[in-house]
Scaffold this active site. Structure first.
Site, PDB file in Angstrom:
ATOM      1  N   TYR A 181       0.460 -16.778 -12.566  1.00  0.00           N
ATOM      2  CA  TYR A 181       0.047 -15.409 -12.222  1.00  0.00           C
ATOM      3  C   TYR A 181      -1.128 -14.968 -13.106  1.00  0.00           C
ATOM      4  O   TYR A 181      -2.129 -14.440 -12.629  1.00  0.00           O
ATOM      5  CB  TYR A 181       1.251 -14.480 -12.393  1.00  0.00           C
ATOM      6  CG  TYR A 181       1.021 -13.054 -11.975  1.00  0.00           C
ATOM      7  CD1 TYR A 181       1.215 -12.661 -10.651  1.00  0.00           C
ATOM      8  CD2 TYR A 181       0.618 -12.094 -12.895  1.00  0.00           C
ATOM      9  CE1 TYR A 181       0.997 -11.345 -10.260  1.00  0.00           C
ATOM     10  CE2 TYR A 181       0.404 -10.780 -12.523  1.00  0.00           C
ATOM     11  CZ  TYR A 181       0.596 -10.410 -11.207  1.00  0.00           C
ATOM     12  OH  TYR A 181       0.381  -9.103 -10.828  1.00  0.00           O
ATOM     13  N   LYS A 185      -4.919 -14.016 -12.015  1.00  0.00           N
ATOM     14  CA  LYS A 185      -5.469 -12.677 -12.248  1.00  0.00           C
ATOM     15  C   LYS A 185      -6.702 -12.731 -13.162  1.00  0.00           C
ATOM     16  O   LYS A 185      -7.599 -11.899 -13.041  1.00  0.00           O
ATOM     17  CB  LYS A 185      -4.398 -11.744 -12.820  1.00  0.00           C
ATOM     18  CG  LYS A 185      -3.284 -11.408 -11.819  1.00  0.00           C
ATOM     19  CD  LYS A 185      -3.801 -10.686 -10.576  1.00  0.00           C
ATOM     20  CE  LYS A 185      -2.675 -10.254  -9.636  1.00  0.00           C
ATOM     21  NZ  LYS A 185      -3.186  -9.656  -8.389  1.00  0.00           N
TER      22      LYS A 185
HETATM   23  N1  LIG Z   1       3.708  -4.077  -9.558  1.00  0.00           N
HETATM   24  C1  LIG Z   1       3.054  -4.282 -10.684  1.00  0.00           C
HETATM   25  O1  LIG Z   1       3.505  -3.970 -11.788  1.00  0.00           O
HETATM   26  C2  LIG Z   1       1.698  -4.922 -10.611  1.00  0.00           C
HETATM   27  C3  LIG Z   1       0.901  -4.942 -11.760  1.00  0.00           C
HETATM   28  C4  LIG Z   1      -0.363  -5.528 -11.697  1.00  0.00           C
HETATM   29  C5  LIG Z   1      -0.812  -6.060 -10.517  1.00  0.00           C
HETATM   30  N2  LIG Z   1       0.001  -6.041  -9.411  1.00  0.00           N
HETATM   31  C6  LIG Z   1      -0.545  -6.612  -8.183  1.00  0.00           C
HETATM   32  O2  LIG Z   1      -0.521  -5.632  -7.166  1.00  0.00           O
HETATM   33  C7  LIG Z   1      -0.634  -6.290  -5.906  1.00  0.00           C
HETATM   34  C8  LIG Z   1       0.380  -5.695  -4.958  1.00  0.00           C
HETATM   35  O3  LIG Z   1       1.694  -6.031  -5.414  1.00  0.00           O
HETATM   36  P1  LIG Z   1       2.865  -4.971  -5.486  1.00  0.00           P
HETATM   37  O4  LIG Z   1       3.284  -4.863  -6.901  1.00  0.00           O
HETATM   38  O5  LIG Z   1       2.503  -3.746  -4.753  1.00  0.00           O
HETATM   39  O6  LIG Z   1       4.027  -5.799  -4.762  1.00  0.00           O
HETATM   40  P2  LIG Z   1       4.706  -5.665  -3.342  1.00  0.00           P
HETATM   41  O7  LIG Z   1       5.538  -6.877  -3.214  1.00  0.00           O
HETATM   42  O8  LIG Z   1       5.345  -4.339  -3.216  1.00  0.00           O
HETATM   43  O9  LIG Z   1       3.490  -5.726  -2.323  1.00  0.00           O
HETATM   44  C9  LIG Z   1       2.794  -6.913  -2.065  1.00  0.00           C
HETATM   45  C10 LIG Z   1       2.493  -6.988  -0.582  1.00  0.00           C
HETATM   46  O10 LIG Z   1       1.712  -8.178  -0.360  1.00  0.00           O
HETATM   47  C11 LIG Z   1       2.211  -8.790   0.809  1.00  0.00           C
HETATM   48  N3  LIG Z   1       1.897 -10.221   0.813  1.00  0.00           N
HETATM   49  C12 LIG Z   1       2.429 -11.200   0.054  1.00  0.00           C
HETATM   50  N4  LIG Z   1       1.932 -12.392   0.411  1.00  0.00           N
HETATM   51  C13 LIG Z   1       1.045 -12.145   1.406  1.00  0.00           C
HETATM   52  C14 LIG Z   1       0.217 -12.968   2.182  1.00  0.00           C
HETATM   53  N5  LIG Z   1       0.196 -14.306   2.030  1.00  0.00           N
HETATM   54  N6  LIG Z   1      -0.572 -12.394   3.121  1.00  0.00           N
HETATM   55  C15 LIG Z   1      -0.545 -11.047   3.310  1.00  0.00           C
HETATM   56  N7  LIG Z   1       0.227 -10.222   2.611  1.00  0.00           N
HETATM   57  C16 LIG Z   1       1.028 -10.771   1.665  1.00  0.00           C
HETATM   58  C17 LIG Z   1       3.714  -8.550   0.784  1.00  0.00           C
HETATM   59  O11 LIG Z   1       4.285  -8.714   2.075  1.00  0.00           O
HETATM   60  C18 LIG Z   1       3.767  -7.124   0.268  1.00  0.00           C
HETATM   61  O12 LIG Z   1       3.734  -6.187   1.327  1.00  0.00           O
HETATM   62  C19 LIG Z   1      -0.439  -7.776  -6.173  1.00  0.00           C
HETATM   63  O13 LIG Z   1      -1.713  -8.413  -6.171  1.00  0.00           O
HETATM   64  C20 LIG Z   1       0.163  -7.790  -7.561  1.00  0.00           C
HETATM   65  O14 LIG Z   1      -0.110  -8.989  -8.236  1.00  0.00           O
HETATM   66  C21 LIG Z   1       1.234  -5.477  -9.424  1.00  0.00           C
END
Ligand SMILES: NC(=O)c1ccc[n+]([C@@H]2O[C@H](COP(=O)([O-])OP(=O)(O)OC[C@H]3O[C@@H](n4cnc5c(N)ncnc54)[C@H](O)[C@@H]3O)[C@@H](O)[C@H]2O)c1
Length: 307
Positions: A181, A185
């Protein structure tokens, strides 16, 4: 068409700009009205929070995800999209372009959590190490880069250009033991750093990143982090506002908005300042720009060199 060789580091290195927290006001987001957005990973968490905010601001949203959207709206179009599929990505961009004639902003956001530590060895029947699981790179990095490639392809052909926001992470710039991850990133932030000098000012496309800290989403269940570690979290809406300001504010390019417990700061200025202190006069991009300029004198274009 050859790429711009201009050195365009417009980062504000002033002490007041470095890691100062700032607020995002509703009036800062009014220019999003009637603009066209394409969002990946739109059905949950940060993507869904952003879609909701954009719809509240009277924008048009084309949303892609593996899962159906949990809401319907007359300004929302859902396209079933797997970001690991070039055909799926091409098709969601075509839907947006055909429906609205333009794409103003793209949010490359789809992502999953880590899949391997590289110490959790999987072996075959001979005891030989199997190739590690690379799904995180396919979705979080390659999927995001492919989304940007398509965004640039479409936006450079429209007079007004556009803007792109990628979901990086607080793990884009620090040690974090979710190895795959973190690697992905770092790559997302690296992509922004590589592409921005090639775009502005000759190609009017801005590229920025968000770096959320712990945010309650499908990846981070509500209450779990607080209960287990004592560290606070934030809601997807907080992060959505950092996406929206990067799109709404035409002065933002090459920025990385860090959000933690509802507070925002621009982190890239501080990170690049640290890099500038290390490298001194040998700025790699200035050297590369001069090399390409010199080579163009020998009839070699930047694009021929694959730069
Ligand atoms: N939640 C946190 O603390 C956090 C922190 C930093 C970065 N992020 C990043 O934020 C972004 C969104 O994640 P989130 O936390 O909202 O999680 P989440 O699981 O709620 O949302 C992620 C979405 O991406 C979709 N997804 C996954 N694989 C996919 C694919 N192959 N094609 C299309 N859609 C796909 C999922 O179906 C889901 O709806 C990600 O890139 C994650 O790495 C999250």
């Amino acid at each position: 068409m050859s790429v711009s060789l201009a050195h365009t580091d417009t980062t504000d290195y002033s002490a007041s700009a470095l890691m100062a927290t700032f607020e995002i006001h509703d009036e800062d987001l009014v220019r999003l009205k009637d603009q066209v957005f394409l969002v990946t990973g739109a059905a949950s968490g940060i993507g869904l929070g952003t879609v909701k905010l954009l719809l509240e601001k009277d924008a048009y949203v084309v949303a892609g995800d593996l899962s159906e959207m949990p809401l319907q709206h007359d300004r929302l179009t859902f396209v079933n999209t797997n970001v690991t599929s070039w055909a799926d990505l091409s098709s969601i961009f075509k839907v947006a372009k055909t429906k609205y004639g333009k794409i103003d902003h793209v949010f490359a956001n789809a992502g999953i959590s880590g899949r391997t530590t590289y110490l959790d060895e999987q072996v075959d029947e001979n005891g030989d190490l199997l190739e590690p699981n690379h799904l995180v790179y396919d979705i979080n990095l390659k999927g995001a880069v492919n989304t940007c490639a398509l965004a640039i392809h479409h936006m450079r052909r429209q007079g007004a250009g556009g803007s792109i926001v990628l979901t990086a992470s607080a793990s884009s710039f620090q040690r974090f033991r979710a190895v795959d991850y973190t690697t992905a990133k770092h790559g997302v932030l690296g992509f922004m750093r590589g592409i921005t000098p090639l775009l502005q000012p000759s190609i009017p496309i801005r590229v920025n990143c968000i770096a959320p800290s712990w945010t309650t989403t499908g990846l981070v269940p509500e209450g779990f982090i607080e209960k287990t570690t004592g560290v606070g979290t934030q809601t997807p809406n907080v992060v959505a506002r950092s996406v929206a300001i990067l799109m709404a504010d035409a002065g933002r390019n090459g920025q990385l908005i860090y959000s933690v417990e509802g507070k925002y700061s621009e982190a890239e200025g501080t990170l690049l300042k640290a890099a500038a202190d290390i490298v001194g006069d040998v700025n790699e991009d200035v050297v590369m720009a001069k090399l390409l300029q010199a080579m163009s004198g020998y009839g070699v274009s930047a694009e021929q060199e694959g730069s």
